[in-house]
Structures are given as C-alpha cells and as structure tokens.
Design an enzyme around this catalytic site. Sequence first.
Site, PDB file in Angstrom:
ATOM      1  N   HIS A  50     -49.422 -22.608  -8.877  1.00 27.18           N
ATOM      2  CA  HIS A  50     -50.368 -22.163  -7.841  1.00 27.18           C
ATOM      3  C   HIS A  50     -49.650 -21.640  -6.591  1.00 27.18           C
ATOM      4  O   HIS A  50     -49.882 -20.493  -6.188  1.00 27.18           O
ATOM      5  CB  HIS A  50     -51.358 -23.289  -7.522  1.00 27.18           C
ATOM      6  CG  HIS A  50     -52.115 -23.106  -6.246  1.00 27.18           C
ATOM      7  ND1 HIS A  50     -53.022 -22.089  -6.061  1.00 27.18           N
ATOM      8  CD2 HIS A  50     -52.078 -23.795  -5.074  1.00 27.18           C
ATOM      9  CE1 HIS A  50     -53.521 -22.173  -4.837  1.00 27.18           C
ATOM     10  NE2 HIS A  50     -52.968 -23.189  -4.214  1.00 27.18           N
TER      11      HIS A  50
ATOM     12  N   ASP B 118     -54.472 -18.236  -0.729  1.00 23.82           N
ATOM     13  CA  ASP B 118     -54.639 -19.518  -1.412  1.00 23.82           C
ATOM     14  C   ASP B 118     -56.044 -19.567  -2.033  1.00 23.82           C
ATOM     15  O   ASP B 118     -56.223 -19.885  -3.207  1.00 23.82           O
ATOM     16  CB  ASP B 118     -54.449 -20.640  -0.380  1.00 23.82           C
ATOM     17  CG  ASP B 118     -54.749 -22.015  -0.936  1.00 23.82           C
ATOM     18  OD1 ASP B 118     -54.346 -22.294  -2.078  1.00 23.82           O
ATOM     19  OD2 ASP B 118     -55.389 -22.816  -0.208  1.00 23.82           O
TER      20      ASP B 118
ATOM     21  N   ASP C 244     -73.418   5.632  -4.347  1.00 25.33           N
ATOM     22  CA  ASP C 244     -71.966   5.510  -4.327  1.00 25.33           C
ATOM     23  C   ASP C 244     -71.455   4.476  -5.315  1.00 25.33           C
ATOM     24  O   ASP C 244     -70.681   3.608  -4.996  1.00 25.33           O
ATOM     25  CB  ASP C 244     -71.468   5.217  -2.916  1.00 25.33           C
ATOM     26  CG  ASP C 244     -72.302   4.158  -2.246  1.00 25.33           C
ATOM     27  OD1 ASP C 244     -73.147   3.548  -2.932  1.00 25.33           O
ATOM     28  OD2 ASP C 244     -72.113   3.931  -1.045  1.00 25.33           O
TER      29      ASP C 244
ATOM     30  N   GLU D 281     -49.891 -31.500   2.377  1.00 24.97           N
ATOM     31  CA  GLU D 281     -51.164 -32.076   1.974  1.00 24.97           C
ATOM     32  C   GLU D 281     -51.034 -32.936   0.716  1.00 24.97           C
ATOM     33  O   GLU D 281     -51.595 -34.018   0.649  1.00 24.97           O
ATOM     34  CB  GLU D 281     -52.180 -30.941   1.755  1.00 24.97           C
ATOM     35  CG  GLU D 281     -53.594 -31.395   1.442  1.00 24.97           C
ATOM     36  CD  GLU D 281     -54.269 -32.121   2.595  1.00 24.97           C
ATOM     37  OE1 GLU D 281     -53.699 -32.127   3.704  1.00 24.97           O
ATOM     38  OE2 GLU D 281     -55.347 -32.692   2.372  1.00 24.97           O
ATOM     39  N   ASP D 282     -50.262 -32.454  -0.259  1.00 21.37           N
ATOM     40  CA  ASP D 282     -50.290 -33.103  -1.571  1.00 21.37           C
ATOM     41  C   ASP D 282     -49.024 -33.856  -1.960  1.00 21.37           C
ATOM     42  O   ASP D 282     -48.979 -34.450  -3.027  1.00 21.37           O
ATOM     43  CB  ASP D 282     -50.577 -32.052  -2.663  1.00 21.37           C
ATOM     44  CG  ASP D 282     -51.983 -31.482  -2.537  1.00 21.37           C
ATOM     45  OD1 ASP D 282     -52.832 -32.147  -1.916  1.00 21.37           O
ATOM     46  OD2 ASP D 282     -52.221 -30.373  -3.058  1.00 21.37           O
TER      47      ASP D 282
ATOM     48  N   HIS E 210     -47.103 -24.276   0.805  1.00 17.10           N
ATOM     49  CA  HIS E 210     -48.353 -24.489   1.533  1.00 17.10           C
ATOM     50  C   HIS E 210     -49.093 -25.777   1.189  1.00 17.10           C
ATOM     51  O   HIS E 210     -49.852 -26.276   2.007  1.00 17.10           O
ATOM     52  CB  HIS E 210     -49.275 -23.263   1.428  1.00 17.10           C
ATOM     53  CG  HIS E 210     -50.098 -23.220   0.184  1.00 17.10           C
ATOM     54  ND1 HIS E 210     -49.699 -22.563  -0.949  1.00 17.10           N
ATOM     55  CD2 HIS E 210     -51.307 -23.764  -0.119  1.00 17.10           C
ATOM     56  CE1 HIS E 210     -50.620 -22.694  -1.881  1.00 17.10           C
ATOM     57  NE2 HIS E 210     -51.603 -23.431  -1.412  1.00 17.10           N
TER      58      HIS E 210
HETATM   59 MN    MN Z   1     -53.396 -24.246  -2.322  1.00 16.30          MN
END
Ligand code: MN
Length: 747
Positions: free
Chosen positions: A52, A143, A263, A80-81, A76
Amino acid sequence: MDLAHKRYEELERQILAAHPDADVGKIRAAFEYANEHHGPQLRKSGEPYIIHPIAVAEIINELDLDRDSIIAALLHDCIEDTDSTHDEIGRMFGNQVAELVEGVTKLTRMQYTSREDEQMENLRKMFMAMAKDVRVILIKLCDRLHNMRTLQYQSDAKQKEKALETMEVYAPIAHRLGMQKIKWELEDLALEYLDPVGFHDVHEELEKITTLHAGFLDNMQTHIEERLAEEGVQCKVYGRLKHIYSIYRKMYSQNKTLNEIFDLYAFRVIVEDIPACYNVLGCIHDMFKPVLGRFKDYIGTPKPNGYQSLHTTVVGRDGIPFEVQIRTWDMHQTAEYGVAAHWKYKQGMANQRLGTERDFEWVRKLLESQQDTDPDEFVRTLRVDMFADEVFVFTPNGDVKSLPAGATPIDFAYAIHSAVGNSMTGARVNGRIVTFETPLKSGDIVEIITSKSARGPSRDWMKICKSNEARNKIRQWFKKERREENIATGRAMFESELKHAGLSLGAITANSDLLDVLLKRVRCGQLDELYAAIGYGGLSAQKAAARIKEEMTRLGRLERQKAEQEAIQASISTGETVYPSSTYKNSILTPRKSNSGIIVAGLDNCMVKFSKCCTPVPGDPVVGFITKGYGVSIHRQDCPNADPARRKLEEEGRWVKVSWAENAVAEAGYRTSIEISAKDRDGLALDVAMALSAVKVKVNNLSARSQPDGYAMIYLELAVKDQKELTGVINKLSQISGVFLVKRAGG
Ligand code: MN
C-alpha cells in the site's frame, strides 16, 4: 526477490525514468524502514501491508512531487500502525519528512462521520487547515485513492462509509486544488459503491452507445490531427469518454438522457502557446458546427483553482456532439496536477536541489503570465493557509465547529449552547484537561465538562474568549442571573470612573435633574438599571461618566448665562458695575415654582407658554424648549415636535426639563383641543354640545365638518383644569352614538 522488493524496484525504475539523475538512496532506505516496521502486517486483500505505501508513493511520483513527498508516502502509515515515531523518522529522514508523516497521521485520525452539508464544508475546510503543508494533503489524497482502488476487500459498511467520505470530502478537495485527474477517479470509484445500480446503468448505457459509435473517438482524433497538421499546428490530440460520475450527475440531477448530453466525448488539443489555442479553435469551428452558447474562454478568465483552457462543443458530420478542450502544455500541467505544481514553486524546491529547475519552470511561467491578470486572486485560491483566521474543532461525537483563530474552550462551549457555557466547570482537549485560556487548534477534539452546581461564567471569560457569540452570551447571563451583583459591581465601577473624573457619585445622584437627563440619554428608567447595565457590560462606565460630564457642562453654561444676566440686571438697577463671572460653580440646581403651573428646571419665574401643537394640560408629561425671546414653550412629551429623535442637534441644549407644579391652577384653565371622528348624522353637533355642557367644561370653539364619504370631523377647543378633567370629557364624548374616535389634537 519477494513481492515487496519487486514492487519497490518498479517504483524506483519509474522515478529514474522521470529523473535519471535522481538520488534514490534515501528513498530506498525509507522503503526498507517501512517494510521492516510493517513487517508481517497484511492488508484485507491478503497482500503484504507494504504494498500500500509503495502504491501511494507511485501515485505521488506520477504527480511529479519531490523526493521528500515520495519518502513520506512510503512512511505514511508508520506512525499510525507501527512502533515508529516522529523523532526516529526525523533523525533518519530529516525533519521535513517527519512533519509530513505526522501531518498525514493527523488527517488519518480525523473522524468523518457523515453529517449535514454545512458540516461537510467545515470538514473540508478543517482538512485543508490542519495540513500546514499542501504535500500532506496530496499524500493523503493519494492514500485515499489507493484505498478506494482496493475497496472491494472491505466490508459493505466500510465500503459505504469510505465512499461517502471520498465523495463529500476528498473529491471536493481534489477539485479545489485543481487536481482533475484524481478527482475524477475518486468520484467514479465512490459512485460505484454509493449507487452501484446507477453506476452500472450509466456504465452499460455508455457501452451501448460507444459500440454504436464504434471507432468514433479514433476516427475523429485522426481527422482533427490531419487537419491541424495541414495548418502547420504543432499539437497533441487526445480523445476520451467523459468520466462516469459527471455523466451520472447530468442524467440524474438534470434529468437528461444520454442522448441529451452534449459532452459524452471530449477531445483535448494541447499546443505550444496561447495564439495556437485560438488558431486551433478557429480550425475546429471551421471543421464542425459549433453548439451555440457552449464556448468558454477559461484562458481569458481562469477558474478560481487556476484552471485554463478554451472549451467548445461542436457537432460532427455523423450528428454526434463532442467537447473540445484546447490548452497549452503549461495549462495542461495545471489542469492535471493543480496545486501540486504550484507548491513546488512556492517552497523553492530548486534551491534545495530536490527536483530539477525544469520541473517547475512551467509553474513559474504560469505565475508570471498570471501577473497580468489577477495574481492576488490566483495565489490566494492556491494558498493552503486560506483558512488562517479560523480553527476547526470536533465535538466528542464528531461534529465540526468553526471558531475564530485563537478560540478557547469557552468559545467552544458557547458555540455548542449557552447552557453548556454557563454550566462549564472544565474542558478536555484530546482527552487532556486544559485551562480555559488554552487556544484550540484545528482537529482538536474538545469536550466540555459541565456541572449543575456550576457557579456560571466569570467576568474574566469575556476577556479570554475570542468570539462575539461567546461574549454576548456571557453578557446575557450576567444581565439575567446576577442583577443584584450587577448593580453592586456597576455602581462600584461607575463610582470609580466618576472619581477618576473628579466627581462624586453622591452629588450626582442627589441632583435629580442631572440624573434624569443622564438616565434618559442612556435609555435607563432608573438608577439601578443604569448600574446593572454597567455591571453586565451592556454600557461602559466610561461612557456613562462622559455623559454626566457633558450634561454638567451644559447645565453649567446655562446657569452661568443666567447668573450673568441677573447680575447685569441688578447692576442696572443699583448702578453698580458687575463683571460676568468667569468661574463655573458646580451648584446643584433646585427647581422653583412659577405661576404658570410649570416649573422649569433651574429657571425662576421665566416666561412660559403652552405650545399650540399639542396643548398640554396638568398631568401630561411635558418638556420645555427655550425659544428665542418668548420664554420656554411647553410641549407634551409625546408631541411630534418634541420627539428626541427629531430634535436638531444644535438645539439639543435648548430642550429643558419642566414639570407641573403641585396644584398647578391657571385661573382660566388650560386651553387644549380635541378631535372627534364620527359617522355623520343629523343632530351630531348638538349631541356633542349637550355632552360638553353636561360635564360643565368651558368650550372656546367648536367646528364640525361633514366629509363626502358620510363621516364627520369635529374640532373642539376647551379649557380644562388638568388631564383628569380632560379624560372625563373624552370619555363622555366617546359615548355619543356614532362617535368612533375622540383624541387630543396634536401629539
Ligand atoms: Mn494509508
């Protein structure tokens, strides 16, 4: 080589393809760091988690962002993880990268429960405001894009939730930043989950129609290319089907069929310079029939997000309408990358050798070309700190409140409800107890602790809070809840203010004339009301004291003039020489009685006459006007001629307080007038005369006029003792048959 490394090598190959001289050592280190930290974590798809962040870094690279952004994209989800920290990332990859990762983490932690529209706008604003660096938003958008691309592995509930967020928060932000490509993809992905039936309907219809128009895009592209080549125009032509969501919106919200959408197909012609744009436009309009009213010149007038192009819709020989967008390569870059490019320029990446000069040369050119039109507007719309004067914070259940910058928990509490503010005993920000002065930051979750036994706001809160809303609500509370306290505080404040000006509160309250004028000017009925108003902050003590001073100066001037007048008179009769006094004595003026039944404040035996417009009688509230040479003319307070709102400013000082003497009696009575409106009939005037004689009132004049419409007006002049007698007369007259209105004339 494992899957993760294979995928990473591909990313590195792409980076080197775009920037052959790129130093990828640090990028590789970031990959290894993230790979190690995410370790055996798996995504819902069963892939290693690290896939990811690599995918996000790929999208960042497609946007042609700088190396720090790519590194931050790889890292990123680390804070957090995993057990990685801001400090560690800072040490290994530099502070810039650490800040970016931290920023993305903050946005990840934001909760977006679906709310009403106004909440969504606040959410979008907060999102922008929280990210001090636009790259944080770009990484977060990428993300989200990758998460949306892989949403099929999530539960139904999660799919709906993420799709809604994407449609309501992420896609509009991508649009605002001018990043069309990402916006379209986000919208189509979200739509597929939000309205699968609608999505597939449009999809199928499109399939059908494109099968019907088989080869249309290719043929038309070749056709346009050939013609432009003949004209000697250097260009690139792209044909495409419009993205599904834009068609879906037109079909469902504008209730159009696919055939009514002009269009469905769009061609882009990208050229070298602006003159070529208009040249191409001419060729296109020569080749095909333009649809009236569909030409838009976004080159002359760029969209607020910086977008520039010429748009036109034309109809081909086979009757299929299509849109043509004509732009330069520079404009194309802006259209696709939006703010991303601007950011690179703004941050001076060239100087940091994080990209090559060539990469943002076009942005500089774009900015320079904008200078002629409206550079402020252009830059302003691209600024990330566009909400610098606002902070956006959450309630514990996820609502967003917008507050002025620097707002405190007090502002927040009153923004929820005045009852919350009034019973506030404490506040928590992000779970921690804070003081009431703590400035709130965008993204904070604020919780107000209340208690039924709270003592209410403190006066200091008015100084601490930043919003007028909070200040007004606190003021209201003091006005209502603390009258006694307000009076005491207000009195003390007023007294100290007067002392400051060398005046004594005692002397002023003893001077009823002065006091009455003051109360009237500040619109208070009583002294307590004045104190209370000062106490709760509705009136400033300084202002009240200033009024007192003005009034004293005015009264002093009047008295001095009078004293001088008297002295001159006296000197004439005694032969003495008297000089006008030059010192002002602050004496208390006492009312004295005069034989007209009227007491004029401060003036003894002055000439008084009763005004003809409103003919006051004893008992009426009255006011006096010092005329030039005819003494004081007395009006009823409700006389239009005495209305304070209509008084002339320069005459303000000539209006004086007058009152009726106790037992005011004029030998001939007081003359006044009455108007009677009645249905006209025989004997009406006679009945009026009879009634007047029954109450034994002296009538000076009676005139009756019949109106053409069957009504009558009777005008009476009488002399009465006082208001009480007059009221009796009016009541008596009102009882006469046919009379529907008896009123005093004037006033
Ligand atoms: Mn992410």
